[in-house]
Design a protein around this motif. Structure first.
Motif, PDB file in Angstrom:
ATOM      1  N   ALA A   1      82.185  70.745 -29.189  1.00 51.57           N
ATOM      2  CA  ALA A   1      80.743  70.056 -29.111  1.00 51.57           C
ATOM      3  C   ALA A   1      80.550  69.154 -27.950  1.00 51.57           C
ATOM      4  O   ALA A   1      79.817  68.872 -28.196  1.00 51.57           O
ATOM      5  CB  ALA A   1      81.327  69.080 -30.534  1.00 51.57           C
ATOM      6  N   VAL A   2      82.120  67.889 -27.779  1.00 56.69           N
ATOM      7  CA  VAL A   2      81.386  67.748 -26.341  1.00 56.69           C
ATOM      8  C   VAL A   2      81.264  68.124 -25.086  1.00 56.69           C
ATOM      9  O   VAL A   2      80.399  67.698 -24.412  1.00 56.69           O
ATOM     10  CB  VAL A   2      82.973  67.043 -26.787  1.00 56.69           C
ATOM     11  CG1 VAL A   2      82.915  66.007 -25.341  1.00 56.69           C
ATOM     12  CG2 VAL A   2      82.963  66.111 -26.846  1.00 56.69           C
ATOM     13  N   SER A   3      82.085  69.450 -24.833  1.00 55.53           N
ATOM     14  CA  SER A   3      81.596  70.089 -23.535  1.00 55.53           C
ATOM     15  C   SER A   3      81.140  71.174 -23.358  1.00 55.53           C
ATOM     16  O   SER A   3      80.928  71.577 -22.315  1.00 55.53           O
ATOM     17  CB  SER A   3      83.853  69.965 -23.237  1.00 55.53           C
ATOM     18  OG  SER A   3      84.077  68.987 -23.208  1.00 55.53           O
ATOM     19  N   TYR A   4      80.194  72.059 -24.801  1.00 57.51           N
ATOM     20  CA  TYR A   4      80.757  73.942 -24.169  1.00 57.51           C
ATOM     21  C   TYR A   4      78.810  73.613 -23.247  1.00 57.51           C
ATOM     22  O   TYR A   4      79.418  74.182 -22.345  1.00 57.51           O
ATOM     23  CB  TYR A   4      78.870  73.433 -25.716  1.00 57.51           C
ATOM     24  CG  TYR A   4      78.912  75.009 -25.739  1.00 57.51           C
ATOM     25  CD1 TYR A   4      79.730  76.184 -25.804  1.00 57.51           C
ATOM     26  CD2 TYR A   4      76.965  74.634 -25.276  1.00 57.51           C
ATOM     27  CE1 TYR A   4      78.815  77.464 -25.850  1.00 57.51           C
ATOM     28  CE2 TYR A   4      76.562  76.856 -25.504  1.00 57.51           C
ATOM     29  CZ  TYR A   4      77.566  77.491 -25.920  1.00 57.51           C
ATOM     30  OH  TYR A   4      77.387  79.039 -26.317  1.00 57.51           O
ATOM     31  N   ASN A   5      77.971  72.340 -23.090  1.00 57.81           N
ATOM     32  CA  ASN A   5      77.752  72.112 -22.268  1.00 57.81           C
ATOM     33  C   ASN A   5      78.322  72.182 -20.483  1.00 57.81           C
ATOM     34  O   ASN A   5      77.959  72.954 -19.458  1.00 57.81           O
ATOM     35  CB  ASN A   5      76.600  71.708 -21.765  1.00 57.81           C
ATOM     36  CG  ASN A   5      75.582  71.998 -22.641  1.00 57.81           C
ATOM     37  OD1 ASN A   5      74.863  72.846 -23.600  1.00 57.81           O
ATOM     38  ND2 ASN A   5      74.858  70.901 -24.148  1.00 57.81           N
ATOM     39  N   HIS A   6      78.682  71.490 -20.675  1.00 55.04           N
ATOM     40  CA  HIS A   6      80.061  70.830 -19.078  1.00 55.04           C
ATOM     41  C   HIS A   6      80.387  72.423 -19.163  1.00 55.04           C
ATOM     42  O   HIS A   6      80.405  72.845 -17.826  1.00 55.04           O
ATOM     43  CB  HIS A   6      80.932  70.523 -19.769  1.00 55.04           C
ATOM     44  CG  HIS A   6      80.313  68.525 -19.451  1.00 55.04           C
ATOM     45  ND1 HIS A   6      80.705  67.687 -20.355  1.00 55.04           N
ATOM     46  CD2 HIS A   6      79.272  68.475 -18.567  1.00 55.04           C
ATOM     47  CE1 HIS A   6      79.921  66.836 -19.845  1.00 55.04           C
ATOM     48  NE2 HIS A   6      79.270  67.401 -19.238  1.00 55.04           N
ATOM     49  N   LEU A   7      81.256  73.110 -19.971  1.00 51.85           N
ATOM     50  CA  LEU A   7      82.262  74.415 -19.570  1.00 51.85           C
ATOM     51  C   LEU A   7      80.481  75.956 -19.254  1.00 51.85           C
ATOM     52  O   LEU A   7      80.969  76.195 -18.236  1.00 51.85           O
ATOM     53  CB  LEU A   7      82.424  75.134 -21.064  1.00 51.85           C
ATOM     54  CG  LEU A   7      83.856  74.130 -21.146  1.00 51.85           C
ATOM     55  CD1 LEU A   7      83.928  74.757 -22.289  1.00 51.85           C
ATOM     56  CD2 LEU A   7      84.606  74.282 -20.062  1.00 51.85           C
ATOM     57  N   LEU A   8      79.502  75.524 -19.380  1.00 58.09           N
ATOM     58  CA  LEU A   8      78.877  76.429 -19.211  1.00 58.09           C
ATOM     59  C   LEU A   8      78.061  76.002 -17.501  1.00 58.09           C
ATOM     60  O   LEU A   8      77.537  77.158 -16.988  1.00 58.09           O
ATOM     61  CB  LEU A   8      77.633  76.152 -20.110  1.00 58.09           C
ATOM     62  CG  LEU A   8      77.426  76.776 -21.703  1.00 58.09           C
ATOM     63  CD1 LEU A   8      75.727  76.432 -22.392  1.00 58.09           C
ATOM     64  CD2 LEU A   8      77.726  78.306 -20.932  1.00 58.09           C
ATOM     65  N   TYR A   9      77.903  74.766 -17.068  1.00 56.59           N
ATOM     66  CA  TYR A   9      77.414  74.575 -16.017  1.00 56.59           C
ATOM     67  C   TYR A   9      79.111  74.763 -14.603  1.00 56.59           C
ATOM     68  O   TYR A   9      78.405  74.992 -13.832  1.00 56.59           O
ATOM     69  CB  TYR A   9      77.690  73.249 -15.954  1.00 56.59           C
ATOM     70  CG  TYR A   9      76.432  72.335 -14.876  1.00 56.59           C
ATOM     71  CD1 TYR A   9      76.468  72.726 -14.080  1.00 56.59           C
ATOM     72  CD2 TYR A   9      76.400  70.571 -14.907  1.00 56.59           C
ATOM     73  CE1 TYR A   9      75.206  72.385 -13.252  1.00 56.59           C
ATOM     74  CE2 TYR A   9      75.680  70.349 -14.052  1.00 56.59           C
ATOM     75  CZ  TYR A   9      74.693  71.631 -12.900  1.00 56.59           C
ATOM     76  OH  TYR A   9      74.292  70.784 -11.450  1.00 56.59           O
ATOM     77  N   ILE A  10      80.003  74.300 -15.390  1.00 58.85           N
ATOM     78  CA  ILE A  10      81.708  74.807 -14.430  1.00 58.85           C
ATOM     79  C   ILE A  10      81.071  76.573 -14.459  1.00 58.85           C
ATOM     80  O   ILE A  10      81.498  76.951 -13.087  1.00 58.85           O
ATOM     81  CB  ILE A  10      82.646  74.712 -15.637  1.00 58.85           C
ATOM     82  CG1 ILE A  10      82.475  73.187 -15.356  1.00 58.85           C
ATOM     83  CG2 ILE A  10      83.367  75.232 -14.497  1.00 58.85           C
ATOM     84  CD1 ILE A  10      83.797  72.799 -16.377  1.00 58.85           C
ATOM     85  N   GLY A  11      80.989  77.507 -14.816  1.00 57.93           N
ATOM     86  CA  GLY A  11      80.498  78.655 -15.989  1.00 57.93           C
ATOM     87  C   GLY A  11      79.888  79.413 -14.125  1.00 57.93           C
ATOM     88  O   GLY A  11      79.826  80.450 -13.543  1.00 57.93           O
ATOM     89  N   LEU A  12      78.368  78.322 -14.214  1.00 61.33           N
ATOM     90  CA  LEU A  12      77.576  79.162 -13.447  1.00 61.33           C
ATOM     91  C   LEU A  12      78.204  78.203 -11.944  1.00 61.33           C
ATOM     92  O   LEU A  12      77.460  79.077 -10.796  1.00 61.33           O
ATOM     93  CB  LEU A  12      76.270  78.177 -13.888  1.00 61.33           C
ATOM     94  CG  LEU A  12      75.594  78.608 -15.112  1.00 61.33           C
ATOM     95  CD1 LEU A  12      74.222  77.435 -15.772  1.00 61.33           C
ATOM     96  CD2 LEU A  12      75.218  80.227 -14.954  1.00 61.33           C
TER      97      LEU A  12
END
Length: 288
Positions: free
Chosen positions: A162-173
């Motif tokens: 919930a806290v990091s989902y968008n950040h993880l997607l960003y890191i993956g890109l």
């Protein structure tokens, strides 16, 4: 230890199947209802980070973790996830502080863990019989203490997502770009690796070492075929993973089937994947 009987009593009411009257089936179903969403969520990130080989390396370290527990008379239910956690964090540390490619680092750990596990097992041939259930998986043997551990892991993992989902997607890109935008890449990656290692280790008990990667990858791949956004992909992966887990458990318990639960779960998930391929092909046809 908290009494889980009220939860077990609720399950046959929600799913009125005769096979769910048995306590061990209720325990297995509750365990899968906790594990399947975690596998779906982490599977999305595994696909995004291209870390399927990572999950393989962690799952194969289960042999060493179980063998160490059996040798030192410690419950393998504790030594296996603890050892997997150490391996997962070790891989991530070496990836970040080495010039080697990620595949090379994971390959070295993979080889080392398999060799270490086999070396331990070779010292005591009787261990091979105990390790066989981890090779194929057996969710029907899950205990109340393991279910409570899954509940705790579920809360931690879903809070992290919930806290990091968008950040993880960003890191993956693009990790470098994420770092430039003040995303704490290192902390996120270490936390993700640790949680993934724990999910993989619990999944080993459900579907076995041979199929644990499939439990992560197949729902995420099916979701990617049908979803039109990252948010939709999350919910589709949840649907595929949960329905596959429940259907696989119920089918494997039928007299006409009598198949291994883990294998049946993956077969159902692969059925979902085939359907998603058809949906994706129809969409491409309409677009043309």
């Amino acid at each position: 230890m908290p009494d889980l009987s009220p939860l077990y009593a609720l399950l046959p009411l929600l799913l009125p199947f005769e096979c769910l009257q048995a306590r061990f089936m209720q325990q297995a179903l509750l365990g899968l209802l906790l594990l399947a969403p975690m596998a779906a969520v982490m599977g999305l990130m595994v696909v995004n980070f291209r870390m399927a080989f990572f999950s393989d390396a962690i799952s194969h370290s289960a042999f060493a973790g179980v063998a160490l527990g059996l040798i030192f008379s410690v419950d393998p239910g504790w030594t296996m996830p603890a050892f997997g956690l150490l391996v997962g964090l070790g891989i991530m540390i070496l990836q970040r502080h080495s010039s080697l490619s990620s595949d090379t680092v994971i390959g070295v750990f993979f080889s080392a863990m398999v060799a270490f596990g086999l070396a331990i097992v070779s010292r005591d041939r009787s261990l091979a019989r105990d390790l066989q259930r981890f090779l194929y998986g057996d969710i029907l043997t899950i205990s109340d203490s393991q279910i409570l551990s899954l509940m705790l892991l579920f809360l931690v993992l879903m809070t992290f997502q919930a806290v990091s989902y968008n950040h993880l997607l960003y890191i993956g890109l693009n990790p470098a770009l994420a770092q430039a935008h003040r995303v704490r890449v290192a902390i996120q990656q270490y936390f993700f690796a640790g949680l993934l290692a724990l999910v993989v280790m619990f999944s080993v008990q459900a579907v076995g070492v041979l199929l644990v990667t499939a439990m992560l990858i197949v729902p995420a791949a099916a979701a990617r075929n049908v979803a039109r956004s990252a948010g939709a992909m999350f919910w589709w992966a949840m649907l595929v993973s949960l329905s596959s887990a429940v259907a696989g458990l119920l089918i494997s318990a039928q007299d006409w089937a009598r198949t291994a639960t883990g294998a049946t779960i993956i077969i159902v998930a692969c059925g979902w994947f085939l359907v998603s391929l058809v949906v994706a092909a129809l969409r491409r046809g309409q677009a043309v």
